[in-house]
Design an enzyme around this catalytic site. Structure first.
Site, mmCIF file in Angstrom:
data_model
loop_
_atom_site.group_PDB
_atom_site.id
_atom_site.type_symbol
_atom_site.label_atom_id
_atom_site.label_comp_id
_atom_site.label_asym_id
_atom_site.label_seq_id
_atom_site.Cartn_x
_atom_site.Cartn_y
_atom_site.Cartn_z
ATOM 1 C CG ASP A 35 -4.990 20.858 -5.560
ATOM 2 O OD1 ASP A 35 -4.069 21.520 -5.072
ATOM 3 O OD2 ASP A 35 -4.854 19.651 -5.889
ATOM 4 C CD GLU B 85 -1.816 17.813 -8.681
ATOM 5 O OE1 GLU B 85 -0.555 17.840 -8.610
ATOM 6 O OE2 GLU B 85 -2.530 17.520 -7.713
ATOM 7 C CD GLU C 23 12.114 15.640 -11.524
ATOM 8 O OE1 GLU C 23 12.767 16.709 -11.605
ATOM 9 O OE2 GLU C 23 12.338 14.640 -12.234
ATOM 10 C CG HIS D 106 -0.497 14.787 -5.221
ATOM 11 N ND1 HIS D 106 -0.414 15.898 -4.419
ATOM 12 C CD2 HIS D 106 0.159 13.807 -4.561
ATOM 13 C CE1 HIS D 106 0.270 15.609 -3.329
ATOM 14 N NE2 HIS D 106 0.638 14.346 -3.398
ATOM 15 C CG ASP E 43 -5.508 16.131 -4.146
ATOM 16 O OD1 ASP E 43 -5.823 14.950 -3.902
ATOM 17 O OD2 ASP E 43 -4.355 16.472 -4.449
#
Length: 226
Positions: free
Chosen positions: A8, A10, A53, A151, A156
């Protein structure tokens, strides 16, 4: 023995073509779909700002990443860990797109899409018309989500490893489960070894055999004697 990599990322945003960058990579080694405990995890300085955001999604600010390595510095270690094995991710096209943009920027070969295994595609095929986000799948499979407040790539990955196992059909407890044997690698135990039971064959007595024969004679065209 099948090795694969579940991973995963980010990022600073949603589109690497617009300058968004990777800030975290986590990857778990799987052998025959089960985690071995071997993993790769790194935080990366994106060499740009992190919009608010994006911070609301993953919790990272640029200050959190000061002093962290740039992608160029971790690229070879990451490539060595993943090898040439299949790579599993949820919405894998997103992660492949970001990794390939980073690899191109670092002067490394891109990852082949032939290696991509997308658990989102698998879930959509298995549960058409239902929500198939990672959160939704965890709830469907009764996987604990209490630690997932934002997250986080490593968390994750661990959740997705449980989801992936369920999507692949799960494992019957005690039947060929993979377990760690103190560092020597996964070992498959048979049912007999796990249960410790001794087979006890049942042998009918002559009287029982005779009674069974008399019963069968009364049946009309029994299928097992045809």
């Amino acid at each position: 023995m099948k090795r694969s990599i579940l991973f995963d990322t980010e990022t600073t945003g949603l589109d690497p073509r617009k300058g968004d960058r990777v800030i975290e990579i986590a990857a778990l080694e799987l052998i025959d779909d089960l985690p071995t405990g071997q993993h790769f995890h790194v935080l990366i300085h994106p060499e740009r700002d992190i919009p608010e955001e994006a911070t609301r999604v993953h919790g990272f600010t640029l200050a959190d990443l000061e002093g962290k390595p740039k992608f160029q510095e971790i690229a070879d270690g990451f490539l060595a860990f993943i090898g040439q094995d299949d790579m599993i991710a949820h919405n894998a096209r997103f992660d492949f797109g970001f990794l390939n943009a980073e690899l191109e920027r670092a002067g490394r070969a891109e990852l082949s899409l032939d290696r991509m295994v997308d658990t989102l595609d698998i879930a959509r095929e298995r549960y058409p018309g239902l929500p198939n986000s990672l959160d939704a799948l965890c709830r469907r499979f009764s996987i604990d989500l209490s630690a997932r407040t934002t997250h986080n790539a490593l968390l994750d990955c661990r959740l997705l490893a449980e989801v992936y196992l369920e999507l692949m059909g799960g494992r019957q407890r005690g039947l060929g489960l993979m377990v760690e044997d103190g560092g020597g690698g996964p070992v498959a135990h048979s049912y007999e070894r796990v249960s410790g039971r001794t087979p006890r064959p049942i042998v009918p007595s002559p009287e029982e055999l005779a009674a069974h024969a008399r019963f069968v004679e009364k049946l009309k065209e029994p299928i097992w004697s045809s």
